[in-house]
Scaffold this motif. Sequence first.
Motif, PDB file in Angstrom:
ATOM      1  N   MET A   1      11.077  -3.148   7.509  1.00 43.14           N
ATOM      2  CA  MET A   1      10.716  -4.809   6.945  1.00 43.14           C
ATOM      3  C   MET A   1      10.781  -4.997   8.226  1.00 43.14           C
ATOM      4  O   MET A   1      12.019  -5.371   9.228  1.00 43.14           O
ATOM      5  CB  MET A   1      11.441  -6.047   6.118  1.00 43.14           C
ATOM      6  N   PRO A   2      10.217  -5.412   9.469  1.00 41.19           N
ATOM      7  CA  PRO A   2       9.586  -5.554  10.789  1.00 41.19           C
ATOM      8  C   PRO A   2       9.730  -7.499  10.562  1.00 41.19           C
ATOM      9  O   PRO A   2      10.074  -7.726   9.794  1.00 41.19           O
ATOM     10  CB  PRO A   2       8.584  -5.407  11.425  1.00 41.19           C
ATOM     11  N   SER A   3      10.558  -7.292  11.998  1.00 38.30           N
ATOM     12  CA  SER A   3      11.535  -8.797  12.115  1.00 38.30           C
ATOM     13  C   SER A   3      11.305  -8.835  13.780  1.00 38.30           C
ATOM     14  O   SER A   3      11.129  -7.883  14.317  1.00 38.30           O
ATOM     15  CB  SER A   3      12.647  -8.875  11.586  1.00 38.30           C
ATOM     16  N   LEU A   4      11.819  -9.953  13.725  1.00 41.29           N
ATOM     17  CA  LEU A   4      12.957 -10.943  15.138  1.00 41.29           C
ATOM     18  C   LEU A   4      13.902 -11.673  15.341  1.00 41.29           C
ATOM     19  O   LEU A   4      13.832 -12.143  14.450  1.00 41.29           O
ATOM     20  CB  LEU A   4      11.393 -11.481  15.953  1.00 41.29           C
ATOM     21  N   ARG A   5      15.247 -10.891  16.534  1.00 41.27           N
ATOM     22  CA  ARG A   5      16.006 -10.433  16.073  1.00 41.27           C
ATOM     23  C   ARG A   5      16.039 -12.420  17.303  1.00 41.27           C
ATOM     24  O   ARG A   5      15.205 -11.858  17.994  1.00 41.27           O
ATOM     25  CB  ARG A   5      16.650  -9.790  16.635  1.00 41.27           C
ATOM     26  N   PHE A  16      13.742 -13.168  11.720  1.00 37.81           N
ATOM     27  CA  PHE A  16      12.540 -14.261  10.899  1.00 37.81           C
ATOM     28  C   PHE A  16      12.436 -12.865  10.767  1.00 37.81           C
ATOM     29  O   PHE A  16      11.879 -11.994  11.690  1.00 37.81           O
ATOM     30  CB  PHE A  16      11.654 -14.752  12.663  1.00 37.81           C
ATOM     31  N   THR A  17      12.314 -12.333   9.253  1.00 36.24           N
ATOM     32  CA  THR A  17      11.230 -11.174   8.565  1.00 36.24           C
ATOM     33  C   THR A  17       9.798 -11.716   8.477  1.00 36.24           C
ATOM     34  O   THR A  17       9.070 -13.045   8.236  1.00 36.24           O
ATOM     35  CB  THR A  17      11.688 -11.476   7.229  1.00 36.24           C
ATOM     36  N   LEU A  18       8.864 -10.499   9.132  1.00 37.66           N
ATOM     37  CA  LEU A  18       7.407 -10.214   9.327  1.00 37.66           C
ATOM     38  C   LEU A  18       7.270 -10.554   8.014  1.00 37.66           C
ATOM     39  O   LEU A  18       6.390  -9.118   7.841  1.00 37.66           O
ATOM     40  CB  LEU A  18       7.019 -10.023  10.423  1.00 37.66           C
TER      41      LEU A  18
END
Length: 538
Positions: A1-5, A16-18
């Motif tokens: 799952m793509p996310s922003l650290r 934040f999980t996209l």
Amino acid sequence: MPSLRIYLKDEFRWVFTLLEKEIRIGRSHENHIVLPQPEVSRQHAFLRRDGKKFIVEDKSGRGIDLNFQTVTEAPLRHGDVLRVGSYRLIYELDEHEEPFTETITREPTLNLPGAARQKEKGIVRCQIHIVSGPDEGKVFPLPEGVTRIGRSGRNNVVLSDPSVSGLHLEIEAGPSAIQLRDLGSTNGTRINGQRIQSSVAEIGSEIQVGQTKLKIHPEEPTEPIAPPSLGRLIGQSPKMQDVFRMIRRGAKGEVAVLVQAETGCGKELVAQEIHRLSPRAQGPFITLDCSAIPKELIESELFGHEKGAFTTAVAQRKGAFELARGGTIFLDEIGELPLEMQPKLLRVLEERTFKRVGGNETLRSDFRIIAATNRWLDQEVLQGRFRQDLYFRLYVLPIFLPPLRERKDDIPLLIEHFLKGRSVQVAPSAMEKLLAHTWPGNVRELRNVIERAVVMMEGSLLSPEDLLFLQAPEREGPPMSWEDQKTTPPTGSLEEIEKQVIQRTLKTHQGDKKAAAQVLGIALSTLYEKIKRHQIAD
């Protein structure tokens, strides 16, 4: 799952999980990812999903720093670093997980009882129940639109739990679902034990913020739909109906009330309605404007004075707290109260006793206090301009009065109220112009605009040309006479326009400065300062 650290400088903050197709990033709390720093634009960047990848777009107008290069738009790859002010956002993609599917962002339809749905608009009507934590037992309505939850006074639901962030969570009730968004809180938001950044909530799900647990329940109708007015307060929008409910419920008790709103929204009307509906309705209602009293006289106005206490004290005089015995005292613009007076006010609120200035007798008074301010007192506390203990003593039952720009549905109703008893019709084009205005002066400005328009109009139809918002382009030529100015908008620089408006208002009210200050929507002390600065003759 793509996310922003997400890191602030070198300190890790959260992941934040996209899950969404579109992600907004910026300083405003309307964004999915809120980065509250001045160098971050209100809407700084925008992420959109394009097939199996995300694309970042600049919304700041200055470009986005992606891997130390400025771009306006670019696809993201695993490990890319976005720099937004002092924040670093690292894009991560787990290559072992399955790619996106459309089901990721699909929102379920809530299966609600009939009473929980507002049939006219199809909006989910619910309540927030606090089931554990320092505020256990409290219930808050969940109206249409966004409800913010946190420890700060800027929230719609204010929690006293110290492990809750100032702006922690927002809940948005939509036509078929309830959306939750974490606002970058320190301790995170969890639904049924799972930490989330943005998620759909089911009715009955357990939501945890800090040490506090919440549940969302359907709102069963317990009282008839409120009419579009309460006393002199006018409004049929959901936000005003919520204010009416808070007034009715708050009037029953004896706790302190803090009304927070911008200038011109009607804070004193809220206080009057609470008093009118309370068991103290037969007692006095005493108003004291803390912004209109000179610093050296504020103590005497609050507590009274004895004869000879100071040079001009030629007789004994009762103060506001003594006059309010058996009734309600309303302290308007409490944020203007001098810092040195705040401990004395706190002592009176705690002990219900005081002494007149220059006196030795301890007096006791039975009163209820309502305070109002156009400032965010929690920020005043942080800046050292307001005592924290007094803030918490006043902040027992908060009522937030929305600005007019957030309840424009009420404008036609307010205009009808201001035109009551007059044979005046409003042209559709004039109504469009009124609805398009931003109303920085709120309801007071609307009332003044309508009153001016009625004076300037010809016939019985109010047209756009009759509306004057005290804004006009600069003009050339010699100064106008007063007779010309009466029918011509003020012109020139902002300083000149301000001077002309003050002169006109003073002339209209025969030099009555208090009346002029009320019409202008400013404190009396501010009016005196402007008269001196502009050298306006009495």
